[in-house]
Design an enzyme around this catalytic site. Structure first.
Site, PDB file in Angstrom:
ATOM      1  N   HIS A 148       1.780   4.613  -2.886  1.00  0.00           N
ATOM      2  CA  HIS A 148       1.764   6.069  -2.648  1.00  0.00           C
ATOM      3  C   HIS A 148       3.130   6.686  -2.940  1.00  0.00           C
ATOM      4  O   HIS A 148       3.235   7.689  -3.652  1.00  0.00           O
ATOM      5  CB  HIS A 148       1.411   6.366  -1.185  1.00  0.00           C
ATOM      6  CG  HIS A 148       0.003   6.077  -0.797  1.00  0.00           C
ATOM      7  ND1 HIS A 148      -1.081   6.488  -1.532  1.00  0.00           N
ATOM      8  CD2 HIS A 148      -0.508   5.406   0.280  1.00  0.00           C
ATOM      9  CE1 HIS A 148      -2.193   6.104  -0.929  1.00  0.00           C
ATOM     10  NE2 HIS A 148      -1.880   5.440   0.165  1.00  0.00           N
ATOM     11  N   HIS A 164       0.829  -1.208   0.000  1.00  0.00           N
ATOM     12  CA  HIS A 164       0.000   0.000   0.000  1.00  0.00           C
ATOM     13  C   HIS A 164       0.870   1.268   0.000  1.00  0.00           C
ATOM     14  O   HIS A 164       0.708   2.150  -0.862  1.00  0.00           O
ATOM     15  CB  HIS A 164      -0.905  -0.018   1.237  1.00  0.00           C
ATOM     16  CG  HIS A 164      -1.899   1.092   1.273  1.00  0.00           C
ATOM     17  ND1 HIS A 164      -3.205   0.941   0.879  1.00  0.00           N
ATOM     18  CD2 HIS A 164      -1.777   2.391   1.652  1.00  0.00           C
ATOM     19  CE1 HIS A 164      -3.851   2.087   1.011  1.00  0.00           C
ATOM     20  NE2 HIS A 164      -3.003   2.980   1.487  1.00  0.00           N
ATOM     21  N   GLU A 165       1.792   1.350   0.943  1.00  0.00           N
ATOM     22  CA  GLU A 165       2.596   2.568   1.066  1.00  0.00           C
ATOM     23  C   GLU A 165       3.569   2.729  -0.098  1.00  0.00           C
ATOM     24  O   GLU A 165       3.888   3.853  -0.498  1.00  0.00           O
ATOM     25  CB  GLU A 165       3.356   2.568   2.394  1.00  0.00           C
ATOM     26  CG  GLU A 165       2.460   2.538   3.637  1.00  0.00           C
ATOM     27  CD  GLU A 165       1.454   3.666   3.679  1.00  0.00           C
ATOM     28  OE1 GLU A 165       1.700   4.736   3.084  1.00  0.00           O
ATOM     29  OE2 GLU A 165       0.389   3.480   4.298  1.00  0.00           O
ATOM     30  N   ASP A 177      -7.829   7.211   2.397  1.00  0.00           N
ATOM     31  CA  ASP A 177      -7.433   7.688   1.070  1.00  0.00           C
ATOM     32  C   ASP A 177      -8.659   7.959   0.203  1.00  0.00           C
ATOM     33  O   ASP A 177      -8.730   8.967  -0.499  1.00  0.00           O
ATOM     34  CB  ASP A 177      -6.537   6.652   0.363  1.00  0.00           C
ATOM     35  CG  ASP A 177      -5.254   6.374   1.120  1.00  0.00           C
ATOM     36  OD1 ASP A 177      -4.738   7.306   1.762  1.00  0.00           O
ATOM     37  OD2 ASP A 177      -4.772   5.234   1.056  1.00  0.00           O
TER      38      ASP A 177
END
Length: 308
Positions: A133, A129-130, A205
């Site tokens: 980003h 996930h990170e 988000d």
């Protein structure tokens, strides 16, 4: 005249809740708006709140000020206290720049939870996930580049990608806002590409992206179908001190078009996020595996790792 030479001054953080009769000429008839400090103001406030603190020579107030857009004077005072506590915790003789940088993250997102036990699967999901980003923030020219990415839980978040503005911005291009939405949706896009399904980790988000898309359509006149108009009359509830509410001043048909335009912006942003991550999939996998190993990476480490 007992009133001669007297000046009455009052202050409020909620001017929307005041009775208009208070603000007529002869009462509080001069209004001075005190905005949040700009980068120069934040730098000067940092000087004030650190006068009695012992600072290391590497402390750069301009660098700290650039990482704190939107901070009030009280926020900066709290930041200085947090930096001093962090330095004292590690028995340092003076407060260093890294202490201030850690304090910024602590104030914005809460303390790290290093003692929290996380399964390998959870850690991997957070890393996917990170990484989405972080990678998108560096390869999209209009996006604000990440400063740090971490899979250590902090506050209510399982991990975080820290993307502070490098300067104060008062005017945003449409392309800047679309880039924000793409980066915000990058976490979920990365999950789908790597896990072949999605998780609940993108809730915040999705809220931020949807809210920004709605403002683009209803406040900024950035909808192709609706054009250069604002929709929804914003007003405060007098004396109740509640949040400003929006009064609908448009038809059901317009409401349907608003929903369609918001969905279009979100869908296009998500499609672009997936496409970009697919094009740089090897870099995404490398960043994820490195993040699994080191848990925290800063901007220079990520750029060096991915050769960006």
């Amino acid at each position: 005249d007992a009133q001669g030479g007297l000046i009455l001054i009052a202050a409020t953080n909620r001017p929307d809740t005041l009775d208009p009769a208070l603000l007529r000429p002869g009462r509080f008839d001069r209004h001075v708006v005190v905005n949040l400090p700009d980068i120069k103001g934040r730098e000067e406030i940092l000087h004030v709140h650190t006068r009695k603190l012992k600072l290391s020579q590497n402390v750069d107030f301009k660098s700290i000020a650039s990482q704190t857009p939107g901070f009030s004077g009280a926020d900066i005072a709290n930041l200085c206290n947090e930096a001093a506590l962090l330095a004292a915790r590690f028995n340092k003789e003076s407060i260093e720049l890294t202490d201030f940088e850690k304090a910024v993250e602590r104030v914005l997102m809460g303390p790290e939870k290093k003692s929290k036990i996380i399964s390998k699967k959870e850690k991997e999901i957070t890393a996917f996930h990170e990484s989405g980003h972080a990678l998108l923030s560096l390869i999209i020219p209009e996006a604000t580049p990440m400063k740090k990415v971490s899979i250590i839980p902090r506050g209510l978040a399982g991990g975080y990608t820290f993307t502070p503005l490098r300067e104060d911005k008062h005017h945003w291009l449409k392309s800047d806002l679309i880039a924000q939405i793409i980066v915000a949706l990058g976490g979920r896009a990365s999950e789908e590409l790597n896990l072949k399904e999605v998780t609940t980790g993108a809730q915040n988000d999705l809220e931020n992206a949807t809210q920004l898309a709605r403002r683009m359509v209803t406040q900024f006149g950035m909808s192709e179908k609706l054009g250069n108009i604002t929709l929804g009359k914003r007003q405060g509830l007098i004396f109740l001190g509640r949040d400003i509410v929006e009064e609908r001043n448009y038809s059901e048909e317009t409401a349907r078009i608003i929903d369609e335009e918001i969905k279009k912006i979100i869908d296009n942003g998500y499609a672009q996020a997936k496409t970009l991550l697919q094009q740089h999939f090897e870099k995404l996998k490398l960043l994820t595996s490195t993040l699994m190993e080191k848990e925290v990476l800063d901007e220079l480490e990520v750029k060096r790792l991915l050769n960006i």
